[in-house]
Design a protein around this motif. Structure first.
Motif, PDB file in Angstrom:
ATOM      1  N   MET A 139     -34.093  53.324  48.825  1.00 38.01           N
ATOM      2  CA  MET A 139     -34.970  53.582  49.973  1.00 38.01           C
ATOM      3  C   MET A 139     -34.411  54.700  50.856  1.00 38.01           C
ATOM      4  N   ILE A 140     -33.091  54.751  50.992  1.00 38.63           N
ATOM      5  CA  ILE A 140     -32.468  55.851  51.740  1.00 38.63           C
ATOM      6  C   ILE A 140     -32.720  57.172  51.022  1.00 38.63           C
ATOM      7  N   VAL A 170     -38.409  65.167  42.131  1.00 41.50           N
ATOM      8  CA  VAL A 170     -36.961  64.971  42.155  1.00 41.50           C
ATOM      9  C   VAL A 170     -36.587  63.620  41.552  1.00 41.50           C
ATOM     10  N   LYS A 171     -35.527  63.623  40.743  1.00 40.29           N
ATOM     11  CA  LYS A 171     -35.053  62.385  40.116  1.00 40.29           C
ATOM     12  C   LYS A 171     -34.047  61.701  41.051  1.00 40.29           C
ATOM     13  N   ARG A 172     -34.244  60.401  41.259  1.00 45.19           N
ATOM     14  CA  ARG A 172     -33.322  59.618  42.080  1.00 45.19           C
ATOM     15  C   ARG A 172     -32.736  58.501  41.218  1.00 45.19           C
ATOM     16  N   ILE A 173     -31.458  58.178  41.450  1.00 51.55           N
ATOM     17  CA  ILE A 173     -30.807  57.189  40.580  1.00 51.55           C
ATOM     18  C   ILE A 173     -30.109  56.081  41.367  1.00 51.55           C
ATOM     19  N   SER A 174     -30.414  55.942  42.658  1.00 46.07           N
ATOM     20  CA  SER A 174     -29.839  54.858  43.469  1.00 46.07           C
ATOM     21  C   SER A 174     -28.314  54.879  43.352  1.00 46.07           C
ATOM     22  N   ILE A 175     -27.709  53.720  43.094  1.00 50.99           N
ATOM     23  CA  ILE A 175     -26.242  53.644  42.974  1.00 50.99           C
ATOM     24  C   ILE A 175     -25.775  53.910  41.552  1.00 50.99           C
ATOM     25  N   THR A 214     -37.081  45.547  42.112  1.00 48.58           N
ATOM     26  CA  THR A 214     -36.971  46.467  40.977  1.00 48.58           C
ATOM     27  C   THR A 214     -38.155  47.425  40.924  1.00 48.58           C
ATOM     28  N   LEU A 215     -39.333  46.946  41.322  1.00 49.54           N
ATOM     29  CA  LEU A 215     -40.504  47.824  41.354  1.00 49.54           C
ATOM     30  C   LEU A 215     -40.280  48.983  42.318  1.00 49.54           C
ATOM     31  N   PHE A 219     -40.092  52.845  41.031  1.00 46.23           N
ATOM     32  CA  PHE A 219     -41.055  53.773  41.621  1.00 46.23           C
ATOM     33  C   PHE A 219     -40.335  54.947  42.264  1.00 46.23           C
ATOM     34  N   GLY A 220     -39.267  54.653  42.985  1.00 42.76           N
ATOM     35  CA  GLY A 220     -38.523  55.722  43.652  1.00 42.76           C
ATOM     36  C   GLY A 220     -37.785  56.641  42.711  1.00 42.76           C
ATOM     37  N   SER A 221     -37.505  56.176  41.492  1.00 43.59           N
ATOM     38  CA  SER A 221     -36.719  56.987  40.550  1.00 43.59           C
ATOM     39  C   SER A 221     -37.443  58.247  40.101  1.00 43.59           C
ATOM     40  N   ASN A 222     -38.791  58.184  40.044  1.00 44.71           N
ATOM     41  CA  ASN A 222     -39.603  59.297  39.517  1.00 44.71           C
ATOM     42  C   ASN A 222     -39.372  59.543  38.021  1.00 44.71           C
ATOM     43  N   VAL A 223     -38.826  58.556  37.320  1.00 50.04           N
ATOM     44  CA  VAL A 223     -38.562  58.703  35.883  1.00 50.04           C
ATOM     45  C   VAL A 223     -39.540  57.807  35.131  1.00 50.04           C
TER      46      VAL A 223
END
Length: 423
Positions: A139-140, A170-175, A214-215, A219-223
């Motif tokens: 989310m950050i 943009v691809k995001r991968i959290s931790i 997890t949803l 969703f935030g990952s863009n993958v």
């Protein structure tokens, strides 16, 4: 002095904290997850052999394929002489850092350890904690900084593809990224499959919190392959209490409500869901898969049996002409690189690994490990990544071993009591 069992379990506990441990290893010691955990896996199997004796080691017959592939890939490395030996030496390049060797070793370690419910319950708690931290970080990244808690190599990856300033691409991968940039898809999604299957089995109800968390992450990952894998991993929800139609309708209803809420929430942050659908979900990057097929059909017939030994030859680079970075389908890329012979060995190995998980699932009715492994199989439709040494995938085999042992214990107890057990 700690026993072999305690040492092995400590290794697995440490493995369950991979996002944190790999961050510390990379940022403070400049060491990679696979290198350290791979070497430890090799040490563990030698320790296991030393304690139990080689005759007592459980060795599935198809593990021989790991050794065949190791020799096959090594033959190509030596033939092409890409300088790895000169840089790192024989011992490191062909043993300590070899993916086939460390994967074989960790699977042997898992096959020769006893795991109880207390251990599994602790791992589940760690995974739930991982998911909670992951959604906060995602989310950050989604709302404020897409590269918060992100390794430099992944930032460079986004910038190289001109994605860094586009919130829809943009691809995001959290931790997940300090162990591997593919860890969100190939570790967390298998973990999600394990969580869903285990919580449903224990609590006999739909774990809405884990599904919702997890949803948000996927969703935030863009993958897209990760987003599709979400539904694959959630399949056990449908079969709760053997009511697939009712569960499907309930799940669809709540997902529809959730999407309405999400669209309204995103509009507050000026995120247009329709633009996202057009620019990301339905964009033209699927053309790179068609290009992969075109390149494969053009160049594969030149070296069909043993391949080229490398992923991109000069001719392929010229033919691609900057329209893609590679042959963007894992199965086609491996066939081109290592031919029918090499690919037959690899795909046969994957088949038997998957079949083992499926056999356990059918007997025990725990499908989490099998579905987690299917994420890996699905990923190579769009990725080019053949390593099973990912911590989420490793835990699929850990859970499989636990349920195998539970079933064996039930069989043994029933036979001792004089009962007839039908498999």
């Amino acid at each position: 002095m700690p026993s072999l069992q305690q040492i092995t379990r400590f290794y697995l506990y440490l493995l369950s904290f991979t996002p944190l441990v790999s961050y510390v290893l990379l940022e403070f010691f400049n060491q990679e997850f696979k290198k350290i955990f791979g070497i430890l896996a090799i040490f563990l199997i030698f320790l296991t052999i030393g304690v139990k004796g080689i005759k007592a080691i459980r060795f599935r017959w198809y593990y021989v394929i790991f050794i065949i592939l190791y020799l096959y890939y090594m033959g190509w490395d030596i033939t092409l002489d890409q300088g790895n030996i000169a840089r790192k030496g024989w011992a490191y390049d062909f043993f300590l850092a070899n993916d086939m060797i460390r994967t074989l070793c960790i699977l042997l370690v898992i096959d020769n350890v006893k795991l109880d419910k207390k251990f599994i319950d602790r791992i589940i708690k760690i995974f739930i904690g991982t998911a909670l931290v992951a959604v906060v970080v995602m989310m950050i990244q989604f709302l404020f900084d897409p590269f918060f808690f992100t390794p430099e190599k992944f930032i460079h990856f986004n910038k190289a593809l001109h994605l860094a300033n586009d919130p829809y691409q943009v691809k995001r991968i959290s931790i997940f990224g300090y162990a591997s940039i593919h860890d969100l898809g190939l570790s967390f999604m298998p973990i999600f499959a394990l969580l869903i299957a285990y919580l449903i089995r224990i609590e006999n109800k739909i774990p809405w919190v884990i599904l919702g968390i997890t949803l948000l992450i996927v969703f935030g990952s863009n993958v897209r392959y990760i987003q599709a894998a979400y539904f694959l991993c959630a399949i056990p929800v449908l079969y709760l209490n053997d009511r697939p139609i009712k569960n499907f309708l309930i799940g669809t209803f709540f997902m529809f409500l959730g999407l309405i809420f999400l669209v309204q929430l995103l509009s507050i942050f000026n995120f247009n869901i329709y633009t996202y659908l057009n620019e990301r979900i339905f964009d033209k990057t699927a053309e790179s898969r068609l290009l992969a097929l075109q390149i494969f059909l053009e160049f594969f017939p030149q070296y069909p049996f043993f391949g080229t030994g490398e992923h991109l030859t000069e001719e392929v680079v010229v033919a691609i002409a900057d329209r893609s970075s590679q042959i963007h389908v894992g199965y086609l890329a491996h066939l081109f690189s290592y031919g029918i012979i090499g690919s037959l060995f690899l795909f046969t190995l994957w088949y038997y690994l998957g079949r083992t998980l499926l056999q356990t699932a059918r007997i025990t009715k725990f499908y989490g490990a099998y579905l987690g492994f299917l994420v890996f199989i699905w990923a190579n439709v769009t990725l080019v990544y053949y390593s099973i040494f990912m911590y989420g995938l490793i835990f699929c085999f850990v859970f499989n071993k636990y349920y195998e042992d539970r079933y064996s214990n039930v069989i043994e107890y029933s036979l001792n009591e004089g009962n007839v057990v039908k498999k």
